[in-house]
Design an enzyme around this catalytic site. Structure first.
Site, PDB file in Angstrom:
ATOM      1  N   THR A 107      -0.134  -4.889   5.468  1.00  9.29           N
ATOM      2  CA  THR A 107      -0.303  -5.116   6.900  1.00  9.29           C
ATOM      3  C   THR A 107      -1.793  -5.284   7.204  1.00  9.29           C
ATOM      4  OG1 THR A 107      -0.367  -2.730   7.261  1.00  9.29           O
ATOM      5  CG2 THR A 107       1.739  -3.833   7.613  1.00  9.29           C
ATOM      6  N   ARG A 138       1.689  11.267  -8.489  1.00  9.68           N
ATOM      7  CA  ARG A 138       1.059  11.311  -7.163  1.00  9.68           C
ATOM      8  C   ARG A 138       1.943  10.719  -6.062  1.00  9.68           C
ATOM      9  NH1 ARG A 138      -4.922  11.948  -6.961  1.00  9.68           N
ATOM     10  NH2 ARG A 138      -5.408  12.737  -9.013  1.00  9.68           N
ATOM     11  N   VAL A 167       1.416  -7.181  -0.779  1.00 13.31           N
ATOM     12  CA  VAL A 167       2.179  -7.397   0.460  1.00 13.31           C
ATOM     13  C   VAL A 167       1.813  -6.233   1.375  1.00 13.31           C
ATOM     14  CG1 VAL A 167       4.104  -8.822  -0.339  1.00 13.31           C
ATOM     15  CG2 VAL A 167       4.213  -6.382  -0.728  1.00 13.31           C
ATOM     16  N   SER A 193       0.075  -6.021  11.987  1.00 14.19           N
ATOM     17  CA  SER A 193       0.731  -4.827  12.539  1.00 14.19           C
ATOM     18  C   SER A 193       0.011  -4.317  13.787  1.00 14.19           C
ATOM     19  CB  SER A 193       0.767  -3.720  11.496  1.00 14.19           C
ATOM     20  OG  SER A 193      -0.551  -3.383  11.110  1.00 14.19           O
ATOM     21  N   ASP A 194      -1.235  -4.755  13.989  1.00 13.36           N
ATOM     22  CA  ASP A 194      -1.959  -4.340  15.192  1.00 13.36           C
ATOM     23  C   ASP A 194      -3.012  -5.388  15.534  1.00 13.36           C
ATOM     24  OD1 ASP A 194      -2.918  -2.692  12.681  1.00 13.36           O
ATOM     25  OD2 ASP A 194      -4.689  -2.973  13.934  1.00 13.36           O
ATOM     26  N   GLY A 216       0.829  -1.208   0.000  1.00 10.55           N
ATOM     27  CA  GLY A 216       0.000   0.000   0.000  1.00 10.55           C
ATOM     28  C   GLY A 216       0.861   1.255   0.000  1.00 10.55           C
ATOM     29  N   MET A 230      -7.561  -3.464   3.895  1.00  6.52           N
ATOM     30  CA  MET A 230      -8.503  -2.639   3.151  1.00  6.52           C
ATOM     31  C   MET A 230      -8.425  -2.764   1.619  1.00  6.52           C
ATOM     32  SD  MET A 230      -8.432   0.798   5.475  1.00  6.52           S
ATOM     33  CE  MET A 230     -10.011   1.367   4.860  1.00  6.52           C
ATOM     34  N   GLU A 231      -7.779  -3.807   1.101  1.00  7.58           N
ATOM     35  CA  GLU A 231      -7.554  -3.842  -0.354  1.00  7.58           C
ATOM     36  C   GLU A 231      -7.850  -5.173  -1.055  1.00  7.58           C
ATOM     37  OE1 GLU A 231      -5.159  -2.804   1.867  1.00  7.58           O
ATOM     38  OE2 GLU A 231      -5.349  -0.647   1.557  1.00  7.58           O
TER      39      GLU A 231
HETATM   40  N1  HPA Z   1      -7.721  -2.075   9.927  1.00  3.82           N
HETATM   41  C1  HPA Z   1      -7.685  -1.915   8.612  1.00  3.82           C
HETATM   42  N2  HPA Z   1      -6.581  -1.987   7.912  1.00  3.82           N
HETATM   43  C2  HPA Z   1      -5.442  -2.251   8.558  1.00  3.82           C
HETATM   44  C3  HPA Z   1      -5.415  -2.421   9.937  1.00  3.82           C
HETATM   45  C4  HPA Z   1      -6.613  -2.351  10.644  1.00  3.82           C
HETATM   46  O1  HPA Z   1      -6.654  -2.501  11.877  1.00  3.82           O
HETATM   47  N3  HPA Z   1      -4.131  -2.648  10.298  1.00  3.82           N
HETATM   48  C5  HPA Z   1      -3.397  -2.605   9.182  1.00  3.82           C
HETATM   49  N4  HPA Z   1      -4.176  -2.362   8.119  1.00  3.82           N
END
Ligand code: HPA
Length: 233
Positions: A90, A43, A88, A202-203, A20, A179-180
């Site tokens: 997160t 961009r 690739v 990542s979270d 992304g 989101m993709e």
């Molecule tokens: N939500 C949506 N997209 C993401 C997140 C998330 O918590 N973490 C990384 N990409």
């Protein structure tokens, strides 16, 4: 040249990795490819082509969210003849046993997006290309890279109006959110090309943990290695 990509014809390889973040595209090109050159700065959405084990590979930033990812994927397929699109990225974990830095190879992508509501006379199930998917799994196994596989969620909103909504997806076994991917898998099916998404966590939506930017980068190495090796069949 396409509307959002200024590469000349022939400058983009058949296989494109899609992070992304455009700066992640730069990092992948500099870290993993030989003789990489930048073909796109429109961009600030950087794109590079270089060699991986002697074969041309490109890496193109795709932005955040299905609309942005679909712009780049559409132009890569339609205007540059790209055949393998490998995300690739997160993701945020929904499950106790999917931990920070885990790698998830996405079999399928559920979505809150409306992209498929009117494409077909029923609900389309966005699915990974099975060849890329099985190659990715084989490569990870042979190289002792731990991974999970399953259904992921491609959400249309990062900040959900109802923050507890994710628990419903979790109940149905969905592993994590990004989101993709649903957009990418849908376009690949529409145009008869191959797509796969590999994400690293990542979270965590249950524990609220997050990884630092540095660790995020290290976690990317194995994911990119899988991505670069899943097109050999
Ligand atoms: N939500 C949506 N997209 C993401 C997140 C998330 O918590 N973490 C990384 N990409």
């Amino acid at each position: 040249m396409s509307l959002h990509i200024e590469a000349k014809s022939g400058e983009i390889a058949e296989t494109v990795l899609l992070p992304g973040d455009p700066l992640r595209a730069k990092w992948i090109a500099e870290t993993f490819l030989q003789d990489a050159h930048c073909y796109n700065e429109v961009r600030g959405m950087l794109g590079y082509t270089g060699l991986y084990n002697g074969t041309p590979v490109s890496v193109q930033g795709s932005g955040m969210g299905i609309p942005s990812a679909m712009i780049y994927a559409s132009e890569l397929i339609r205007d540059y003849n790209v055949k393998n699109l490998i995300r690739v990225g997160t993701a945020g974990s929904f499950q106790q046993d999917i931990k920070l830095r885990d790698i998830v190879i996405a079999m399928s992508a559920s979505t809150t997006s409306a992209i498929n509501q009117h494409r077909l006379p029923g609900s389309f199930a966005p699915t990974a290309n099975s060849t890329l998917f099985l190659n990715a799994v084989d490569y990870a196994r042979v190289n002792n890279i731990p991974f999970k596989t399953g259904n992921i969620l491609s959400a249309d909103e990062f900040y959900d109006f109802e923050p507890e909504n994710f628990k419903k997806w979790a109940r149905f076994g969905v592993l994590c959110t990004e989101m993709e991917t649903a957009g990418l898998y849908t376009l690949a099916a529409q145009y008869g090309v191959k797509a796969l998404a590999i994400v690293s966590i990542s979270d965590h939506l249950l524990t609220k943990e997050k990884i630092s930017n540095e660790v995020r980068e290290q976690g990317f190495v194995e994911m990119v290695q899988i991505a670069l090796n899943c097109t050999n069949s």
